[in-house]
Design an enzyme around this catalytic site. Structure first.
Site, PDB file in Angstrom:
ATOM      1  N   HIS A 198       4.923  21.374 -39.395  1.00  0.00           N
ATOM      2  CA  HIS A 198       3.717  20.550 -39.397  1.00  0.00           C
ATOM      3  C   HIS A 198       3.911  19.235 -40.147  1.00  0.00           C
ATOM      4  O   HIS A 198       4.679  19.134 -41.091  1.00  0.00           O
ATOM      5  CB  HIS A 198       2.513  21.282 -40.013  1.00  0.00           C
ATOM      6  CG  HIS A 198       2.871  22.258 -41.086  1.00  0.00           C
ATOM      7  ND1 HIS A 198       2.330  23.518 -41.160  1.00  0.00           N
ATOM      8  CD2 HIS A 198       3.742  22.180 -42.120  1.00  0.00           C
ATOM      9  CE1 HIS A 198       2.835  24.168 -42.191  1.00  0.00           C
ATOM     10  NE2 HIS A 198       3.689  23.377 -42.788  1.00  0.00           N
TER      11      HIS A 198
ATOM     12  N   ARG B 248       9.412  13.006 -27.996  1.00  0.00           N
ATOM     13  CA  ARG B 248       9.713  11.750 -27.319  1.00  0.00           C
ATOM     14  C   ARG B 248      11.044  11.824 -26.570  1.00  0.00           C
ATOM     15  O   ARG B 248      11.821  12.762 -26.756  1.00  0.00           O
ATOM     16  CB  ARG B 248       9.690  10.607 -28.336  1.00  0.00           C
ATOM     17  CG  ARG B 248       8.278  10.313 -28.833  1.00  0.00           C
ATOM     18  CD  ARG B 248       8.263   9.348 -29.992  1.00  0.00           C
ATOM     19  NE  ARG B 248       8.902   8.073 -29.671  1.00  0.00           N
ATOM     20  CZ  ARG B 248       9.139   7.119 -30.567  1.00  0.00           C
ATOM     21  NH1 ARG B 248       8.793   7.304 -31.846  1.00  0.00           N
ATOM     22  NH2 ARG B 248       9.710   5.991 -30.212  1.00  0.00           N
TER      23      ARG B 248
ATOM     24  N   LYS C 258      11.776  12.342 -32.181  1.00  0.00           N
ATOM     25  CA  LYS C 258      12.213  11.188 -31.404  1.00  0.00           C
ATOM     26  C   LYS C 258      13.742  11.161 -31.326  1.00  0.00           C
ATOM     27  O   LYS C 258      14.420  11.076 -32.343  1.00  0.00           O
ATOM     28  CB  LYS C 258      11.679   9.901 -32.044  1.00  0.00           C
ATOM     29  CG  LYS C 258      12.123   8.612 -31.349  1.00  0.00           C
ATOM     30  CD  LYS C 258      13.188   7.895 -32.156  1.00  0.00           C
ATOM     31  CE  LYS C 258      13.668   6.643 -31.454  1.00  0.00           C
ATOM     32  NZ  LYS C 258      14.764   5.970 -32.201  1.00  0.00           N
TER      33      LYS C 258
ATOM     34  N   LYS D 233       0.809  -1.219   0.000  1.00  0.00           N
ATOM     35  CA  LYS D 233       0.000   0.000   0.000  1.00  0.00           C
ATOM     36  C   LYS D 233       0.840   1.266   0.000  1.00  0.00           C
ATOM     37  O   LYS D 233       0.548   2.224  -0.724  1.00  0.00           O
ATOM     38  CB  LYS D 233      -0.921  -0.033   1.219  1.00  0.00           C
ATOM     39  CG  LYS D 233      -1.746   1.217   1.415  1.00  0.00           C
ATOM     40  CD  LYS D 233      -2.744   1.070   2.546  1.00  0.00           C
ATOM     41  CE  LYS D 233      -2.091   0.844   3.883  1.00  0.00           C
ATOM     42  NZ  LYS D 233      -3.066   0.871   4.992  1.00  0.00           N
TER      43      LYS D 233
END
Length: 457
Positions: free
Chosen positions: A361, A331, A349, A23
């Site tokens: 774009h 990323r 990336k 927990k």
């Protein structure tokens, strides 16, 4: 002041969490519950912290590392038994702060007040209590007519009159160590559950002539987390505290109820956080930024004067005056330098984008290095994967890449080169060259009319 140490009880499984994890390692605002408690104890002046572990001990130890000592409770036989397991680590005298690892909302301020009251009153035991409108399920603090604490009574053992008492026991205490050692020798497990209760030790100390007191704390601080619902409630309270701290430090948060900021996030002044923003991990945001709406930034550094809109940034570094989004995905291991534009539907990336470059774009840049002042046309991509390995694309300074260009890695584009729209580049392009790699256009005049006559259109 006498030496203060802390014992944190963190051995339970937490069955109501319905989890394979112990927990206390479940996170509240990005930080494990037990770590919140450890830090509160340390900030309150504890010279040493002993954590009693049991279920999933390896996971608890991984979370806390070597900043604490560990006592092992192999079989969970009650709170008193847990403290017995930690006894060997306690000094011979001084004070021990006994806390529970599932109360992440406890603050160092409250613990300091508890310790200060304990010292000023000359108590042997000081209980942290609270007033609950509905005290059902909690042990009650019973006082005499003068307000002195007489005993702690568990609800199952309480009379009807005692059940009407609204002052409850939080399960957190400051105790004189010498008196605690003596009491632990006396407690038994002669009860229906066969467990050793810490509340029995408190009663024994009182019967030995010890002085017992209680400090009333804020109810929200002492609520334990025993279920996913209670975890979400704790998260809500902690999120409010974190957001208020940032606002007090000069950050504008337009809608705190829809803004999620982890505990270790840093934000510079005069930055504006718009609704739907999630800032996680060790993220650092500079000054004069606008973040959001609906953006997620994780373990990343964002410089001054940046705008991140409807976008995701993961484990990356972003310089000053950078515009990201809408709908961009940065990323991990990417480096975006100053004055760069990363526009809509762009994925970066593991790449470096140098100063002043624009990827406006519909572009994928992976395993690449872009120089300064590069322009990537709409629909241009780095073709970095051959089915087995990733390959690198290196683009020099001041390069213009036209629309719908494929740069098939490994490939290098020299400084000041131009790549014609629609090209598929498979070889290096020299500095200052124009590269064209596409079929020559052919126009067949009258083709449509002829097809119509033949009934083919």
């Amino acid at each position: 002041m006498e030496e203060l140490v802390s014992v944190i009880l963190a051995a339970g499984l937490g069955k109501r969490m319905k989890s394979k994890y112990p927990k206390v390692v479940h996170k509240v605002c990005g930080k494990p519950m037990v770590k919140w408690v450890v830090e509160a104890a340390q900030e309150a002046g504890s010279k040493e912290v002993i954590v009693v572990v049991g279920h999933g001990r390896e996971m608890v130890e991984e979370v806390l590392g070597d900043e604490v000592k560990y006592a092992y409770q192999k079989v969970q036989l009650g709170t008193g038994h847990a403290v017995m397991m930690a006894e060997e680590f306690l000094p011979l005298e001084g004070m021990v702060l006994i806390l529970t690892g599932d109360t992440p909302l406890i603050t160092s301020d409250t613990l300091r007040k508890l310790v200060e009251y304990h010292i000023s009153e000359g108590n042997d035991v000081t209980i942290l209590s609270s007033i609950f409108d509905d005290p059902t399920g909690y042990g009650r603090i019973i006082r005499d007519e003068s307000g002195n604490v007489v005993k702690i009574v568990e609800e199952k053992d309480a009379s009807e009159e005692e059940k009407r008492v609204k002052e409850i026991n939080s399960g957190m205490y400051v105790v004189d160590i010498a008196k605690l050692r003596a009491a632990l020798k006396e407690i038994t497990n002669d009860n229906a559950q066969g467990e050793y209760y810490l509340t029995d030790a408190v009663e024994i100390i009182r019967n030995m002539g010890g002085k017992i007191g209680a400090v009333v704390g804020e109810s929200e601080e002492i609520i334990g987390v025993n279920s996913r619902v209670q975890l979400s409630n704790a998260e809500k309270v902690m999120r409010r505290r974190i957001n208020e701290k940032h606002m007090e430090n000069g950050v504008t948060i337009i809608d705190p109820d829809s803004t999620y900021i982890d505990a270790e996030v840093e934000i510079g002044r005069d930055t504006v956080i718009l609704p739907g923003t999630i800032l996680q991990g060790k993220t650092k945001i500079g000054e004069d930024c606008e973040i959001g709406p609906n953006s997620r930034i994780v373990d990343s550094t964002i410089g001054n004067g940046c705008n991140v809109m409807y976008s995701v940034v993961l484990s990356s570094s972003v310089g000053n005056n950078v515009k990201i989004g809408p709908f961009a995905h940065i990323r991990p291991e990417s480096v975006i330098k100053n004055n760069v534009k990363i526009g809509d539907f762009v994925e970066i990336k593991k790449s470096v984008i140098d100063e002043g470059s624009k990827v406006p774009h519909l572009t994928y840049v992976g395993d690449a290095e872009l120089g300064k002042n590069v322009n990537m046309g709409c629909g241009s991509i780095t073709v970095n994967y051959d089915g087995k390995q990733k390959h690198k694309t290196i683009i020099g300074d001041n390069v213009f890449v036209g629309c719908n260009v494929n740069l098939v890695a490994p490939v290098k584009i020299g400084n000041n080169a131009y790549i014609a729209a629609g090209s598929t580049i498979t070889e290096d392009v020299p500095e200052g060259a124009l590269a064209i790699a596409r079929s020559r256009q052919t126009n067949k005049e009258g083709w449509v009319e002829e097809r119509i006559k033949k009934g083919r259109l």
